[in-house]
Design an enzyme around this catalytic site. Structure first.
Site, PDB file in Angstrom:
ATOM      1  N   HIS A   1       1.171  -1.624  -0.063  1.00 52.09           N
ATOM      2  CA  HIS A   1      -0.144   0.433   0.158  1.00 52.09           C
ATOM      3  C   HIS A   1       0.801   1.368   0.029  1.00 52.09           C
ATOM      4  O   HIS A   1       0.119   2.554   1.191  1.00 52.09           O
ATOM      5  CB  HIS A   1      -0.999  -0.119   1.511  1.00 52.09           C
ATOM      6  CG  HIS A   1      -2.144  -0.929   1.683  1.00 52.09           C
ATOM      7  ND1 HIS A   1      -2.212  -1.551   2.496  1.00 52.09           N
ATOM      8  CD2 HIS A   1      -2.583  -1.785   0.546  1.00 52.09           C
ATOM      9  CE1 HIS A   1      -3.062  -2.789   2.247  1.00 52.09           C
ATOM     10  NE2 HIS A   1      -3.000  -2.951   0.893  1.00 52.09           N
TER      11      HIS A   1
HETATM   12  C1  LIG Z   1      -1.040  -8.176  -4.068  1.00 50.89           C
HETATM   13  C2  LIG Z   1      -1.270  -6.787  -4.100  1.00 50.89           C
HETATM   14  C3  LIG Z   1      -3.021  -6.799  -3.023  1.00 50.89           C
HETATM   15  C4  LIG Z   1      -3.705  -5.366  -2.591  1.00 50.89           C
HETATM   16  N1  LIG Z   1      -4.303  -5.907  -2.028  1.00 50.89           N
HETATM   17  C5  LIG Z   1      -5.945  -4.623  -2.004  1.00 50.89           C
HETATM   18  C6  LIG Z   1      -6.700  -4.716  -1.246  1.00 50.89           C
HETATM   19  O1  LIG Z   1      -7.176  -6.216  -0.936  1.00 50.89           O
HETATM   20  N2  LIG Z   1      -7.534  -3.800  -1.261  1.00 50.89           N
HETATM   21  C7  LIG Z   1      -6.893  -2.252  -1.504  1.00 50.89           C
HETATM   22  O2  LIG Z   1      -7.584  -1.447  -1.525  1.00 50.89           O
HETATM   23  N3  LIG Z   1      -5.823  -2.376  -2.004  1.00 50.89           N
HETATM   24  C8  LIG Z   1      -4.855  -3.667  -2.331  1.00 50.89           C
HETATM   25  N4  LIG Z   1      -3.679  -3.065  -2.337  1.00 50.89           N
HETATM   26  C9  LIG Z   1      -3.276  -1.897  -3.014  1.00 50.89           C
HETATM   27  C10 LIG Z   1      -4.242  -1.138  -4.442  1.00 50.89           C
HETATM   28  O3  LIG Z   1      -4.718  -1.555  -5.472  1.00 50.89           O
HETATM   29  C11 LIG Z   1      -3.240  -0.403  -4.816  1.00 50.89           C
HETATM   30  O4  LIG Z   1      -2.975   0.925  -3.716  1.00 50.89           O
HETATM   31  C12 LIG Z   1      -4.107   1.204  -6.047  1.00 50.89           C
HETATM   32  O5  LIG Z   1      -4.552   0.511  -6.832  1.00 50.89           O
HETATM   33  C13 LIG Z   1      -3.367   1.930  -6.354  1.00 50.89           C
HETATM   34  O6  LIG Z   1      -3.723   2.607  -7.405  1.00 50.89           O
HETATM   35  P1  LIG Z   1      -3.429   4.302  -7.865  1.00 50.89           P
HETATM   36  O7  LIG Z   1      -4.165   4.517  -8.684  1.00 50.89           O
HETATM   37  O8  LIG Z   1      -2.140   5.469  -7.729  1.00 50.89           O
HETATM   38  O9  LIG Z   1      -2.904   2.995  -9.583  1.00 50.89           O
HETATM   39  P2  LIG Z   1      -2.257   1.922 -10.009  1.00 50.89           P
HETATM   40  O10 LIG Z   1      -3.229   1.412 -10.025  1.00 50.89           O
HETATM   41  O11 LIG Z   1      -1.229   1.177  -9.864  1.00 50.89           O
HETATM   42  O12 LIG Z   1      -2.454   2.671 -11.405  1.00 50.89           O
HETATM   43  C14 LIG Z   1      -1.105   2.696 -12.394  1.00 50.89           C
HETATM   44  C15 LIG Z   1      -1.114   2.232 -13.108  1.00 50.89           C
HETATM   45  O13 LIG Z   1       0.019   3.258 -14.202  1.00 50.89           O
HETATM   46  C16 LIG Z   1       0.324   2.245 -15.207  1.00 50.89           C
HETATM   47  N5  LIG Z   1       2.303   3.132 -15.135  1.00 50.89           N
HETATM   48  C17 LIG Z   1       3.070   3.101 -14.417  1.00 50.89           C
HETATM   49  N6  LIG Z   1       3.531   4.040 -15.038  1.00 50.89           N
HETATM   50  C18 LIG Z   1       3.276   4.004 -16.443  1.00 50.89           C
HETATM   51  C19 LIG Z   1       4.574   4.811 -17.377  1.00 50.89           C
HETATM   52  N7  LIG Z   1       5.254   5.582 -17.060  1.00 50.89           N
HETATM   53  N8  LIG Z   1       3.142   4.915 -19.197  1.00 50.89           N
HETATM   54  C20 LIG Z   1       2.396   4.419 -18.342  1.00 50.89           C
HETATM   55  N9  LIG Z   1       1.523   3.827 -17.498  1.00 50.89           N
HETATM   56  C21 LIG Z   1       2.700   3.865 -16.957  1.00 50.89           C
HETATM   57  C22 LIG Z   1       0.372   0.916 -14.850  1.00 50.89           C
HETATM   58  O14 LIG Z   1       1.421  -0.006 -15.593  1.00 50.89           O
HETATM   59  C23 LIG Z   1      -0.738   0.839 -13.870  1.00 50.89           C
HETATM   60  O15 LIG Z   1      -1.753   0.466 -14.910  1.00 50.89           O
HETATM   61  C24 LIG Z   1      -2.950  -4.345  -2.944  1.00 50.89           C
HETATM   62  C25 LIG Z   1      -1.637  -4.084  -3.538  1.00 50.89           C
HETATM   63  C26 LIG Z   1      -1.239  -5.650  -4.476  1.00 50.89           C
HETATM   64  C27 LIG Z   1      -0.143  -5.226  -5.209  1.00 50.89           C
END
Ligand SMILES: Cc1cc2nc3c(=O)[nH]c(=O)nc-3n(C[C@H](O)[C@H](O)[C@H](O)COP(=O)(O)OP(=O)(O)OC[C@H]3O[C@@H](n4cnc5c(N)ncnc54)[C@H](O)[C@@H]3O)c2cc1C
Ligand SMILES: *[C@@H]1O[C@H](CO)[C@@H](O)[C@H](O)[C@H]1NC(C)=O
Ligand SMILES: *[C@@H]1O[C@H](CO)[C@@H](O)[C@H](O)[C@H]1NC(C)=O
Ligand SMILES: *[C@@H]1O[C@H](CO)[C@@H](O)[C@H](O)[C@H]1NC(C)=O
Ligand SMILES: *[C@@H]1O[C@H](CO)[C@@H](O)[C@H](O)[C@H]1NC(C)=O
Ligand SMILES: *[C@@H]1O[C@H](CO)[C@@H](O)[C@H](O)[C@H]1NC(C)=O
Ligand SMILES: *[C@@H]1O[C@H](CO)[C@@H](O)[C@H](O)[C@H]1NC(C)=O
Ligand SMILES: *[C@@H]1O[C@H](CO)[C@@H](O)[C@H](O)[C@H]1NC(C)=O
Length: 620
Positions: free
Chosen positions: A536
């Site tokens: 997280h």
């Molecule tokens: C194993 C695991 C279990 C988890 N379990 C839970 C849970 O049960 N409940 C919960 O609430 N949270 C959980 N989390 C955490 C949660 O899923 C994340 O904190 C959340 O999804 C983050 O969202 P975000 O929008 O910040 O980024 P993300 O969802 O990570 O999206 C970022 C996107 O940007 C893209 N990207 C990155 N760099 C580039 C680039 N240079 N060019 C183009 N695209 C790029 C990535 O490929 C990705 O698709 C878990 C995480 C993991 C890894």
């Protein structure tokens, strides 16, 4: 008549045969994927996206360019493309998901697949010591859907106090719980599948603890401390990832272009006007430039968003100069990395019997009814939120206890977190009849980590340092130590005794041999070995009032000192929340969309949009 009978027979055979085929297909696929995941080697950089020739082809312009199709970016793409006159480009480095991602119980396989960037921390000194090379693993989703393609699916918003603190911190009441609740409800389609689970309907959009004095609660409602049955982001037993929820239903909007396998290397910012002009990305060996008429919105997550900002010249002046990047704006990007610290390794035996099913039976149940073992992450059943004596804010939990049932101990469990051999053998030996285990999660750690660039090359992974349990006052490790005592007490209650629960920590951890077994010093040593970053990461581009105090974006998500550039994802959390980050990211996606609409279309009143989860599926 005869003809009809024949027709019915053929029909039944087709239905039956194809069903058998489908069950066999899934069984085969799951076994193959498990074998692949077990030998999968995570990448150590992003060189797969490197191009020979970096002369960029100009592909024109869009009104908004969104970088990253994850928890947050998917929501923004959906909500902004509701405005038909806006042309939206969503750039995502990864690919579309597959049917393995769809099966909730297989999420550990997703972590060892092309859907994970596979970041790791630099070697640690104060925690993660039981992991190979003392490096915490940092899985981050790569694909249309982002980390929701590989996450544990738990839907949890955090505590109202988190948002009230956030409002106070930013001096902006729009972040208070009473205000953000509308955004949580906006995109939620809540269905109660367990009639025994407590649900407080006021707090949802429609669509074993009593002995210790803890209530059984709906943790997404008002009362927070207590134990609960977990609420999941699933639909009909399948993973309801963010692309399925927010992008697939709107794929037919002609003003929305989703470009997968597109890796953004830089946001172009005019060094005189300090205006974001567009970005460069690579795709299938070629380099492209795309311009933004209105804005660039960075939603690449807590690890990649700060990396992209720094590559674009936004970061601490000294650090950018050190790696040779011309400085556009001096801001504290990546200066704070905050995480939930989770202690593993509290194993219990019991005489509870878990019905063991064959894979064939599990697949049948999954395909026929959308129920059973394949439909939840691990076999995690209970979350509890507790408050240690060190947390002084009333009714504000600082510890989360997760209980997982263990059906069998497998080597995949060892590979998943990267345990060293001796720790694994001591804690998880399959000879111990482990029945369930507790993970204690520290929700508001004082320790702070950071992210820096390894070099100015956009295809290198950044240097990620968690520094868990490093706060000079030892408040973090003290809190977790209290958590261990709570778990041992809980396991000593009549309810746990009834199931014959017994702590199976029978062997001393090799790394802690010098301490007296089960003494306080022993547990502190144990905590540094078995406390890991629990997926997280947040806070690397924090929202706040003042850049001189470390804020990177303002309350309207705008990067300080730069025009036409906003950041919206888990990187903007000012601190860790008392819940898991996915639901808050969805809220942030809803909130920024409203802020942008209000900025550009101040005279338009937006009604209640359709609930995204119930929109019918369109072509995909
Ligand atoms: C194993 C695991 C279990 C988890 N379990 C839970 C849970 O049960 N409940 C919960 O609430 N949270 C959980 N989390 C955490 C949660 O899923 C994340 O904190 C959340 O999804 C983050 O969202 P975000 O929008 O910040 O980024 P993300 O969802 O990570 O999206 C970022 C996107 O940007 C893209 N990207 C990155 N760099 C580039 C680039 N240079 N060019 C183009 N695209 C790029 C990535 O490929 C990705 O698709 C878990 C995480 C993991 C890894
Ligand atoms: C541990 O570090 C060594 C040396 O840097 C490296 O070769 C090895 O791949 C690392 N192991 C893992 C699992 O990362
Ligand atoms: C701005 O960028 C241009 C082109 O990259 C460069 O020549 C110039 O020196 C830069 N100016 C400043 C003030 O950094
Ligand atoms: C599906 O559910 C029905 C009704 O509860 C039950 O009879 C059936 O056995 C289930 N199928 C499987 C494969 O579990
Ligand atoms: C594990 O269970 C088996 C069978 O019930 C039993 O024979 C064995 O002694 C148990 N092992 C331990 C370490 O408790
Ligand atoms: C469990 O309970 C027993 C008796 O009630 C007590 O002696 C023992 O210290 C307790 N253990 C823990 C870890 O609290
Ligand atoms: C489980 O163990 C407890 C305590 O030893 C015992 O009272 C109980 O009957 C056992 N239950 C089963 C189902 O074996
Ligand atoms: C850069 O910004 C940081 C954080 O606001 C500040 O502490 C530092 O003094 C600034 N450095 C320069 C050279 O302006």
């Amino acid at each position: 008549m005869m003809l009809l009978l024949v027709a019915v027979c053929i029909y039944l055979c087709v239905v039956w045969c194809s069903k058998e085929d489908l069950v066999g297909y899934y069984e085969n696929l799951i076994e193959t994927e498990a074998a692949n995941a077990f030998v999968y080697k995570l990448p150590e950089d992003a060189r797969d996206y490197e191009t020979e020739d970096d002369t960029a082809t100009d592909i024109g312009h869009y009104d908004f360019i969104i970088i990253g199709a994850g928890s947050t970016g998917s929501v923004i793409a959906n909500r902004l493309s509701e405005i038909q006159t806006w042309r939206i480009l969503l750039l995502e480095a990864g690919q579309y998901s597959n049917i393995i991602n769809e099966i909730p119980s297989l999420y550990t396989l997703g972590v060892y697949s092309k859907y994970n960037w596979g970041f790791k921390s630099v070697p640690q000194k104060t925690a993660c010591l039981g992991i190979i090379n003392e490096s915490c693993i940092i899985p981050r989703g790569k694909g249309v859907g982002g980390t929701t393609l590989i996450n544990g699916l738990t839907y949890s918003r955090g505590h109202p106090e988190d948002y009230n603190k956030w409002a106070e911190f930013t001096n902006d009441p729009s972040w208070s719980y009473n205000n953000v609740l509308q955004y949580f409800k906006k995109s939620e389609d809540f269905h109660q599948t367990d009639p025994g689970a407590p649900v407080d309907w006021k707090y949802h959009g429609t669509g074993a603890n009593k002995e210790q004095g803890y209530a059984l609660t709906d943790y997404n409602a008002r009362l927070h401390a207590g134990a609960s049955i977990v609420q999941y982001n699933t639909k009909n037993g399948k993973r309801h990832d963010q692309a399925t929820a927010f992008l697939k239903p709107v794929m037919d909007r002609t003003n929305l272009v989703i470009s997968s396998e597109s890796y953004v290397t830089k946001i172009h910012i005019n060094n005189v006007t300090k205006e974001a002009e567009g970005c460069t990305f690579t795709r299938h060996g070629r380099t492209y430039f795309v311009a933004a008429n209105k804005e660039v919105i960075l939603s690449a997550g807590a690890i990649s968003s700060p990396q992209i900002l720094m590559l674009s010249g936004i970061g601490l002046k000294g650090h950018l100069e050190e790696v040779g990047i011309p400085v556009i704006q001096n801001l504290s990007v990546g200066v704070s990395l905050r995480e939930h610290a989770g202690t593993f390794g509290l194993q219990f035996a019991s005489n509870m019997s878990i019905t063991k099913q064959s894979l064939n039976e599990k697949v049948r149940e999954y395909l026929e009814n959308g129920t059973g073992a394949l439909t939840s992450n691990t076999q995690s059943h209970v979350l509890g939120w507790y408050q240690s004596s060190l947390e002084k804010v009333p009714d504000y939990p600082d510890l989360e206890m997760v209980t997982d049932l263990v059906v069998s101990v497998s080597q995949m469990g060892k590979k998943f977190l990267g345990w060293k051999d001796d720790i694994w053998d001591t804690l998880w030996s399959d000879k111990k009849n482990i029945s369930f285990y507790f993970t204690i999660v520290l929700l508001h750690a004082k320790s702070v980590g950071n992210i820096k660039l390894k070099s100015k090359c956009p295809f290198e992974y950044p240097l990620i340092d968690y520094n868990l349990l490093s706060d000079p006052d030892n408040r973090d490790i003290d809190s977790l130590y209290e958590g261990i005592q709570m778990v041992l007490k809980l396991a000593n209650t009549t309810a746990f005794k009834k199931i014959g629960a017994e702590f199976v920590h029978t062997q001393i951890l090799p790394a802690c041999k010098e301490f007296q077994y089960l003494s306080k010093d022993y547990w502190y040593c144990f905590l540094r070995q078995t406390t890991l970053a629990v997926f997280h990461p947040v806070g690397t581009c924090p929202v706040g009032k003042d850049p001189m105090e470390g804020a990177v974006v303002d309350s309207n998500f705008k990067v300080f000192g730069v025009r036409k550039l906003r950041v919206a994802d888990s990187s903007i959390f000012p601190f860790t929340l008392s819940g898991h980050p996915h639901a808050p990211c969805t809220m942030i996606g809803e909130k920024i969309s409203d802020v942008i609409k209000a900025d550009y279309l101040p005279n338009v009143v937006f009604g209640e949009e359709e609930k995204v989860f119930v929109l019918k599926k369109t072509r995909f």
